[in-house]
Design an enzyme around this catalytic site. Structure first.
Site, mmCIF file in Angstrom:
data_model
loop_
_atom_site.group_PDB
_atom_site.id
_atom_site.type_symbol
_atom_site.label_atom_id
_atom_site.label_comp_id
_atom_site.label_asym_id
_atom_site.label_seq_id
_atom_site.Cartn_x
_atom_site.Cartn_y
_atom_site.Cartn_z
ATOM 1 C CD1 TRP A 145 60.079 -51.145 -41.128
ATOM 2 C CD2 TRP A 145 62.235 -50.550 -41.082
ATOM 3 N NE1 TRP A 145 60.388 -51.105 -39.812
ATOM 4 C CE2 TRP A 145 61.812 -51.079 -39.508
ATOM 5 C CE3 TRP A 145 63.658 -50.618 -40.988
ATOM 6 C CZ2 TRP A 145 62.437 -50.822 -38.439
ATOM 7 C CZ3 TRP A 145 64.479 -50.326 -39.868
ATOM 8 C CH2 TRP A 145 63.702 -50.593 -38.747
ATOM 9 C CD1 TRP A 146 56.490 -52.379 -43.423
ATOM 10 C CD2 TRP A 146 55.334 -52.970 -45.198
ATOM 11 N NE1 TRP A 146 55.469 -51.786 -43.597
ATOM 12 C CE2 TRP A 146 54.795 -51.977 -44.601
ATOM 13 C CE3 TRP A 146 55.011 -53.476 -46.568
ATOM 14 C CZ2 TRP A 146 53.582 -51.290 -45.055
ATOM 15 C CZ3 TRP A 146 54.119 -52.832 -46.870
ATOM 16 C CH2 TRP A 146 53.123 -51.761 -46.310
ATOM 17 C CG HIS A 180 62.413 -50.581 -34.118
ATOM 18 N ND1 HIS A 180 61.851 -51.908 -34.331
ATOM 19 C CD2 HIS A 180 61.282 -49.847 -34.512
ATOM 20 C CE1 HIS A 180 60.896 -51.785 -35.159
ATOM 21 N NE2 HIS A 180 60.426 -50.777 -35.416
#
Length: 104
Positions: free
Chosen positions: A76-77, A22
């Site tokens: 992203w997942w 992140h």
């Protein structure tokens, strides 16, 4: 502006990986979120339960949870699937939370 909150689950021992990913969020994902009305997005971790608590300020009717058909979001997942609880399509298992108090 509306406020959205939801919880997710991090796999045990994955805090450092989650924080690093992140901190290095993809610029195209950040732009996508902002372009879709997400002006603030915070995620908190309860280390005792590995529960992630997410909070967003959103203009318009949607939020990050409404971007499930976007290719950037799907990538992203896939990138995050090894460190958190996910559904069969690799989307995070996410539980919306009801706001029961707000003090402006």
């Amino acid at each position: 502006m509306k406020r959205l909150a939801f919880k997710m689950k991090l796999n045990k021992g994955q805090k450092e990986a989650y924080v690093k990913r992140h901190n290095d969020i993809w610029p195209e994902l950040k732009k996508l979120l902002k372009d879709n009305g997400v002006s603030e997005y915070s995620i908190f971790l309860d280390e005792d339960t590995s529960t992630l608590f997410a909070f967003q300020k959103v203009s318009g009717s949607g939020g990050s949870q409404d971007l499930s058909n976007n290719e950037i979001v799907k990538k992203w997942w896939d990138f995050m699937a090894d460190i958190m609880e996910v559904n069969p399509d690799n989307s995070p298992v996410s539980v919306p939370l009801e706001e029961v108090f707000y003090m402006p």
